[in-house]
Design a protein around this motif. Structure first.
Motif, PDB file in Angstrom:
ATOM      1  N   GLU A  80       0.823  -1.209   0.000  1.00 39.42           N
ATOM      2  CA  GLU A  80       0.000   0.000   0.000  1.00 39.42           C
ATOM      3  C   GLU A  80       0.860   1.263   0.000  1.00 39.42           C
ATOM      4  OE1 GLU A  80      -2.792  -0.087   3.178  1.00 39.42           O
ATOM      5  OE2 GLU A  80      -3.490  -2.110   2.731  1.00 39.42           O
ATOM      6  N   ASP A  81       0.704   2.080  -1.056  1.00 42.89           N
ATOM      7  CA  ASP A  81       1.393   3.378  -1.164  1.00 42.89           C
ATOM      8  C   ASP A  81       2.899   3.254  -0.940  1.00 42.89           C
ATOM      9  OD1 ASP A  81      -1.098   4.657  -1.556  1.00 42.89           O
ATOM     10  OD2 ASP A  81      -1.423   4.719   0.612  1.00 42.89           O
ATOM     11  N   VAL A  82       3.512   2.305  -1.607  1.00 42.97           N
ATOM     12  CA  VAL A  82       4.959   2.093  -1.485  1.00 42.97           C
ATOM     13  C   VAL A  82       5.628   2.579  -2.759  1.00 42.97           C
ATOM     14  CG1 VAL A  82       6.797   0.401  -1.160  1.00 42.97           C
ATOM     15  CG2 VAL A  82       4.617   0.104   0.018  1.00 42.97           C
ATOM     16  N   ARG A  83       6.570   3.509  -2.635  1.00 39.38           N
ATOM     17  CA  ARG A  83       7.282   4.025  -3.798  1.00 39.38           C
ATOM     18  C   ARG A  83       8.102   2.913  -4.454  1.00 39.38           C
ATOM     19  NH1 ARG A  83       9.041   7.687   0.012  1.00 39.38           N
ATOM     20  NH2 ARG A  83      11.235   7.195  -0.443  1.00 39.38           N
ATOM     21  N   ASP A  84       8.384   3.074  -5.744  1.00 43.19           N
ATOM     22  CA  ASP A  84       9.084   2.036  -6.505  1.00 43.19           C
ATOM     23  C   ASP A  84      10.454   1.698  -5.925  1.00 43.19           C
ATOM     24  OD1 ASP A  84       6.981   1.817  -8.228  1.00 43.19           O
ATOM     25  OD2 ASP A  84       7.814   3.190  -9.735  1.00 43.19           O
ATOM     26  N   GLU A  85      11.130   2.702  -5.370  1.00 44.40           N
ATOM     27  CA  GLU A  85      12.480   2.465  -4.868  1.00 44.40           C
ATOM     28  C   GLU A  85      12.499   1.776  -3.508  1.00 44.40           C
ATOM     29  OE1 GLU A  85      14.514   6.145  -3.910  1.00 44.40           O
ATOM     30  OE2 GLU A  85      12.585   7.141  -3.654  1.00 44.40           O
ATOM     31  N   LEU A 142       6.854   1.179   7.381  1.00 42.85           N
ATOM     32  CA  LEU A 142       6.151   0.802   8.608  1.00 42.85           C
ATOM     33  C   LEU A 142       5.902   2.027   9.476  1.00 42.85           C
ATOM     34  CD1 LEU A 142       5.163  -1.557  10.521  1.00 42.85           C
ATOM     35  CD2 LEU A 142       7.418  -1.357  11.602  1.00 42.85           C
ATOM     36  N   TRP A 143       4.666   2.191   9.894  1.00 44.41           N
ATOM     37  CA  TRP A 143       4.321   3.197  10.894  1.00 44.41           C
ATOM     38  C   TRP A 143       4.353   2.534  12.262  1.00 44.41           C
ATOM     39  CZ3 TRP A 143       3.850   8.325  10.861  1.00 44.41           C
ATOM     40  CH2 TRP A 143       3.661   8.983   9.641  1.00 44.41           C
ATOM     41  N   ALA A 144       4.897   3.231  13.266  1.00 46.55           N
ATOM     42  CA  ALA A 144       4.964   2.663  14.615  1.00 46.55           C
ATOM     43  C   ALA A 144       4.788   3.780  15.640  1.00 46.55           C
ATOM     44  CB  ALA A 144       6.298   1.959  14.832  1.00 46.55           C
TER      45      ALA A 144
END
Length: 472
Positions: A120-125, A130-132
């Motif tokens: 989810e919403d992860v850039r190609d690079e 992770l949110w914590a």
């Protein structure tokens, strides 16, 4: 003044001088390099890091020199056992502290790898993020597939936790076991060898274990996780069995833990850190990055993650003779290592949200099996007559008070181990439960049966305790 004492005092001055000088230089070095270079560069940072590493190593060697000097100064005096006990405390504290830092970092980064959001919403690079939330704050972490376009100037390396855990552990192995090898490592009922031979076998086995493990990791078996795990576990248990054929059971356990710990730190030193350095160098120079380096480093890091719980068990096992006191101690070591690794595997899968309902219960059953396997016989020895405290005290005086006394006569222990003394009937009855466990059930005392206590004498002590442990 005795010439030897004079030499030791001169060495004290040299060691403290080196320690103070290097400490001062390590404090001044960053500011000195900053003044020489108007614009910070990667070359300046590398010089600073290398210089500080050499200085810290020199400071560590000076501290070791001071400790060795002190031991030579008090050797043979009443202060020797007092110094060794405090040395044990200090090194043990350092070992635990660095170990917590290393294991904590290992657990955290494996958790991070397992728990990354990869879709989810992860850039190609990116490989994931992770949110914590922790300690009253929110954190956002990102993992790159290979490396960012620009390497940050300040990059934290997780390596010194591992190095200092191993160094302090190795020192502790010498202080606790090798300095008293004849009493704690060698059991002549197992194998009659010299202290030098025992130490050589112990240290040499760590090197052999690393060579075998490293060859296994570089073989084709690494692509088959099940086969790799089975063969790897078999090699580890072979070493557990081997140590039990050479050393006392207690020393065998600690060598098994030291062997695994050595594999872990060798993974960091020979594989993980070199891979990271190569990746950073390629990124800085704009060269193509080899993605296999990161995969190999991650694999070794994951191995370390599984090694951790068996090592932690070994660290505490010497306080529980029900484990190493069993007739075949290597079996208990194998069972607990397998069960502990299973628990870690369950936790790793849980972090990936790949729950398996059978792994944890099976691991717990395996761990419980160790307690059943090592359980003593429930059939009491036949007590043909009432045993008196006088008879028990006579046995204790003959077999135990050489060490466990206010004034020990043992050639190794100059103070009662753990403060346990059996000088009076009241001392004996206070420790009856400990005596039952160590002398009668597990038969781990006297240490390596140094005083040749007989089975009849152990039976008499058991009868006395089962009859109420009366001192009238």
């Amino acid at each position: 003044m005795n010439i030897n004492v004079f030499i030791l005092l001169v060495l004290y001055v040299v060691y403290f001088g080196v320690l103070i000088t290097l400490g001062y230089l390590s404090y001044k070095m960053p500011n000195f390099l900053k003044s020489k270079s108007k614009e910070p560069s990667s070359e300046t940072e590398e010089i600073k890091t290398t210089s500080l590493n050499y200085m810290y190593t020199g400071m560590l060697m000076a501290i070791i020199g001071i400790l060795v000097n002190t031991y030579l100064l008090v050797q043979g005096s009443v202060l020797e056992s007092h110094f060794m006990e405090w040395l044990n405390i200090v090194i043990r504290l350092l070992h635990i502290t660095f170990g917590i830092a290393w294991i904590g970092a290992s657990f955290y980064f494996v958790f991070l790898e397992n728990a990354l959001n990869r879709t989810e919403d992860v850039r190609d690079e990116l490989a994931g993020n992770l949110w914590a939330v922790h300690g009253g704050g929110f954190y956002y972490l990102e993992k790159y597939k290979v490396a960012p376009k620009t390497i940050p100037k300040h990059l934290h390396w997780f390596k010194y936790e591992a190095y200092f855990t191993w160094l302090s552990g190795f020192c502790l192995l010498f202080v606790v076991y090798y300095f008293n090898a004849s009493a704690l490592v060698i059991d002549k009922n197992v194998l009659d060898i010299s202290a030098a031979q025992a130490i050589s076998i112990g240290v040499g086995s760590f090197v052999v274990a690393w060579i075998l493990y490293d060859i296994l990791c570089k073989s084709r078996l690494i692509k088959n996780q099940l086969a790799f795990s089975i063969i790897g576990f078999a090699i580890l248990i072979f070493f557990a069995w081997f140590y039990c054929q050479v050393f006392s059971a207690r020393a065998a356990y600690i060598h098994f833990g030291a062997m695994i710990g050595s594999l872990m730190v060798a993974n960091v030193f020979f594989v993980i850190i070199p891979a990271q350095k190569a990746m950073v160098h390629s990124a800085k120079m704009g060269l193509p990055l080899d993605p296999t380096l990161g995969k190999k480093a991650l694999m070794r890091s994951l191995h370390n993650n599984y090694f951790t719980l068996p090592v932690l068990f070994v660290m505490v096992s010497n306080h529980f003779p029900s484990t190493f006191g069993y007739e075949y101690p290597w079996i208990i070591l194998a069972v607990i290592s397998l069960g502990a690794a299973g628990v870690k595997h369950y936790l790793n899968l849980k972090e990936k949200k790949q729950l398996n309902v059978w792994i944890l219960p099976t691991s717990i059953v395996i761990l419980l099996a160790a307690s059943f396997i090592s359980a003593p016989s429930t059939n009491p020895y036949e007590c043909k007559k009432e045993v008196s405290i006088a008879e028990v005290q006579a046995i204790v005086q003959k077999r135990c008070v050489q060490c466990h006394s206010a004034s020990p006569t043992d050639d190794v222990y100059k103070m009662a181990p753990n403060g346990v003394m059996y000088d009076t009937p009241e001392d004996i009855v206070k420790k009856k439960d400990l005596i039952m466990q160590r002398v009668v059930i597990t038969k781990t005392m006297p240490q390596n049966n140094k005083t040749n206590i007989t089975e009849e004498e152990r039976s008499m002590i058991r009868c006395w305790i089962e009859q109420g442990a009366s001192i009238k």
